[in-house]
Design a protein around this motif. Structure first.
Motif, PDB file in Angstrom:
ATOM      1  N   TYR A 186       4.962  -3.607  -2.458  1.00 29.28           N
ATOM      2  CA  TYR A 186       4.183  -2.614  -2.285  1.00 29.28           C
ATOM      3  C   TYR A 186       2.549  -3.170  -2.071  1.00 29.28           C
ATOM      4  CZ  TYR A 186       7.449   1.438  -2.843  1.00 29.28           C
ATOM      5  OH  TYR A 186       8.443   2.264  -2.798  1.00 29.28           O
ATOM      6  N   THR A 190      -2.358   0.497  -2.567  1.00 27.98           N
ATOM      7  CA  THR A 190      -1.611   1.693  -2.330  1.00 27.98           C
ATOM      8  C   THR A 190      -0.576   1.758  -3.112  1.00 27.98           C
ATOM      9  OG1 THR A 190      -0.745   3.065  -0.469  1.00 27.98           O
ATOM     10  CG2 THR A 190      -0.631   0.832  -0.062  1.00 27.98           C
ATOM     11  N   PHE A 192       2.457   3.429  -1.776  1.00 29.86           N
ATOM     12  CA  PHE A 192       3.068   3.688  -0.692  1.00 29.86           C
ATOM     13  C   PHE A 192       3.488   3.054   0.411  1.00 29.86           C
ATOM     14  CE2 PHE A 192      -0.398   5.916   0.592  1.00 29.86           C
ATOM     15  CZ  PHE A 192      -0.546   5.512   2.006  1.00 29.86           C
ATOM     16  N   LYS A 193       2.611   1.983   0.586  1.00 29.21           N
ATOM     17  CA  LYS A 193       2.755   1.045   1.917  1.00 29.21           C
ATOM     18  C   LYS A 193       3.444  -0.296   1.297  1.00 29.21           C
ATOM     19  CE  LYS A 193       0.287  -1.121   5.673  1.00 29.21           C
ATOM     20  NZ  LYS A 193       0.938  -0.365   6.771  1.00 29.21           N
ATOM     21  N   CYS A 194       4.704  -0.165   2.048  1.00 29.55           N
ATOM     22  CA  CYS A 194       5.896  -1.429   1.662  1.00 29.55           C
ATOM     23  C   CYS A 194       5.546  -2.467   2.638  1.00 29.55           C
ATOM     24  CB  CYS A 194       7.056  -0.755   1.489  1.00 29.55           C
ATOM     25  SG  CYS A 194       8.416  -1.980   1.105  1.00 29.55           S
ATOM     26  N   ASN A 226       3.570  -4.574   9.309  1.00 30.95           N
ATOM     27  CA  ASN A 226       3.205  -4.195   7.967  1.00 30.95           C
ATOM     28  C   ASN A 226       1.827  -3.616   7.876  1.00 30.95           C
ATOM     29  OD1 ASN A 226       5.432  -4.806   6.334  1.00 30.95           O
ATOM     30  ND2 ASN A 226       4.924  -7.042   6.392  1.00 30.95           N
ATOM     31  N   TYR A 229       2.771   0.174   9.806  1.00 26.09           N
ATOM     32  CA  TYR A 229       3.674   1.075   9.345  1.00 26.09           C
ATOM     33  C   TYR A 229       3.984   1.099   7.780  1.00 26.09           C
ATOM     34  CZ  TYR A 229       5.022   1.303  14.383  1.00 26.09           C
ATOM     35  OH  TYR A 229       4.971   1.730  15.570  1.00 26.09           O
ATOM     36  N   GLN A 230       4.218   2.261   7.214  1.00 26.94           N
ATOM     37  CA  GLN A 230       4.462   2.466   5.924  1.00 26.94           C
ATOM     38  C   GLN A 230       5.531   1.732   5.463  1.00 26.94           C
ATOM     39  OE1 GLN A 230       3.453   6.284   4.346  1.00 26.94           O
ATOM     40  NE2 GLN A 230       5.179   6.135   3.071  1.00 26.94           N
ATOM     41  N   GLU A 231       6.756   1.743   6.139  1.00 24.16           N
ATOM     42  CA  GLU A 231       8.100   1.263   5.771  1.00 24.16           C
ATOM     43  C   GLU A 231       8.754   0.863   6.774  1.00 24.16           C
ATOM     44  OE1 GLU A 231      11.899   2.979   3.063  1.00 24.16           O
ATOM     45  OE2 GLU A 231      10.223   4.169   3.602  1.00 24.16           O
ATOM     46  N   ASP A 260       5.455   5.569   9.583  1.00 23.96           N
ATOM     47  CA  ASP A 260       4.263   5.549   9.416  1.00 23.96           C
ATOM     48  C   ASP A 260       4.012   6.601   8.657  1.00 23.96           C
ATOM     49  OD1 ASP A 260       4.504   8.050  10.714  1.00 23.96           O
ATOM     50  OD2 ASP A 260       3.249   7.392  12.623  1.00 23.96           O
ATOM     51  N   GLY A 261       4.685   7.340   7.570  1.00 27.11           N
ATOM     52  CA  GLY A 261       4.299   8.161   6.776  1.00 27.11           C
ATOM     53  C   GLY A 261       4.499   9.502   7.126  1.00 27.11           C
TER      54      GLY A 261
END
Length: 429
Positions: A186, A190, A192-194, A226, A229-231, A260-261
């Motif tokens: 992470y 943040t 939540f952003k991986c 990265n 996008y969040q994941e 992207d969340g």
């Protein structure tokens, strides 16, 4: 802990034939099924009918050579590693690409054969198999952080062992004569952003050591992904349960899924982005192959719906309700379990295959689970692999839990006790 392998509700011939022969794509399997005239259930077998594979006779009076394999018998063929889920991490089974078991042994014997030293044996796991090399992971002796693990390669047939790398929150998978390690972390600013990092290793030309390989592909260019996008959601392989690397997903499926969340997208190897669906906070899991996405929505504790999205039409529909868990998916088929509460002490789990090509849902088998048993492992459910035309699962067999193989060949559908024991239970007093 004792559980009974139950007869399926429909004809086993039609049930398993559809799920096995129909998973390769749209094909006329209905005519084949309708042509079946033998409606006996081949999964109901007497003890003398259960034949361990790699033997020439029945279990009566015949020793099973699989049970006497040593690390020196470790194969060099291409294949897959089957490990029971947290039930007995010492059990090692290697299955070739045709679905036949070619090795059965223990991780502790392999560690001893390779003189490999581990300071934290409780963290030891075998994670994948690569042509004679067993890839293991464990905590190092100088743990920088709890999530950091050592990855090493063991060669039981020769007694060699080699350090590969140290990585945190990482998964390893063998693909195309290379070993890919994807590390996830992470972002510091943040929760939540991986951030994902993929590293490719290949054996050097002079020995069995793995060395870093620079690869020029989208899988090697994570900065842009990265940042935006969040994941990155990677697919799982039904053959060994491993998460694919980004490079493998791009080459075999043609794209990866990014989040992207708020929305899910397909990001293909040509960097074309296609919207798939909007995020819903009750979405539990997202599985996909090259043609379909399968999503598991948990509305309440007892209302868990499984839906399928067609990538060509981008339409979705619910295909099952009140599911317990997704077991595997491959080539348009999703395998999942539901359960019904028979009484206060037992659950009956039913394993189904949904074929998105034919829009058919059929039951493969059912198994009982006693609440007094360990809820982390459920016979016939917790371990489920699909290799070619074979299924593998672990099922209670009287005094032991064994690996079972369900096959579909010219002789029909057969459920075979392989003789590979995962757990031996103490005799009742």
């Amino acid at each position: 802990m004792k559980k009974k392998f139950s007869a399926i509700l429909l004809s086993a011939v039609s049930v398993i034939s559809l799920s096995l022969t129909g998973c390769g794509g749209p094909s006329d399997v209905i005519a084949q099924i309708n042509a079946e005239t033998d409606t006996t259930n081949p999964l109901i077998k007497t003890e003398s009918d259960v034949i361990p594979i790699n033997t020439t006779g029945t279990t009566s009076g015949i020793e099973n050579p699989i049970a006497y394999m040593s690390p020196a018998d470790f194969p060099s063929v291409e294949g897959y590693l089957l490990t029971p889920s947290d039930t007995n991490t010492d059990s090692i089974v290697i299955v070739d690409t045709q679905g036949e078991i070619c090795y059965y042994g223990t991780l502790s014997d392999i560690i001893q054969e390779c003189y490999y030293s581990i300071d934290y044996p409780e963290t030891l796991r075998a994670v994948c198999y690569d042509r004679g090399a067993l890839i293991i992971t464990h905590h190092p002796d100088n743990i920088a952080q709890y999530t950091e693990y050592v990855f090493a390669a063991l060669y039981p047939a020769t007694g060699e062992s080699y350090f590969i790398t140290t990585a945190a929150n990482a998964s390893a998978t063998a693909y195309d004569n290379n070993l890919y390690i994807v590390e996830s972390a992470y972002a510091e600013d943040t929760d939540f952003k991986c951030i994902n990092t993929e590293t490719c290793y290949s054996r050097n030309s002079t020995g069995n050591e793995y060395e870093y390989v620079k690869i020029e592909s989208l899988g090697d260019k994570f900065e842009r992904l990265n940042d935006k996008y969040q994941e990155i959601v990677l697919p799982f392989k039904a053959s060994d349960g491993n998460r694919m690397s980004i490079s493998e997903a791009l080459e075999t499926i043609g794209f990866i899924t990014v989040f992207d969340g708020t929305e899910y997208y397909r990001y293909d190897k040509n960097r074309v982005i296609t919207h798939v669906l909007n995020y819903d906070d009750i979405l539990w899991s997202y599985r996909y192959d090259s043609d379909f996405a399968f999503t598991d929505y948990h509305y309440t504790a007892t209302e868990n719906n499984l839906c399928v999205t067609n990538y060509e039409t981008l339409t979705s529909k619910c295909i099952a309700s009140n599911i317990d868990r997704i077991l595997a998916n491959e080539n348009g088929c999703i395998y999942y379990a539901t359960f019904t509460e028979d009484n206060e002490l037992k659950y009956a789990y039913h394993i189904y295959c949904y074929n998105a090509w034919t829009d058919e849902t059929l039951e493969l088998y059912s198994t009982e689970h006693t609440l007094e048993a360990d809820d982390n492992h459920i016979d016939g459910v917790s371990d489920f692999y699909c290799i070619g035309n074979c299924f593998y699962t672990t099922i209670f067999n009287g005094d032991t839990t064994n690996w079972y193989q369900i096959t579909n060949d010219e002789n029909g559908i057969n459920m075979i006790d392989t003789g590979c024991v995962v757990i031996t239970y103490p005799e009742a007093e």
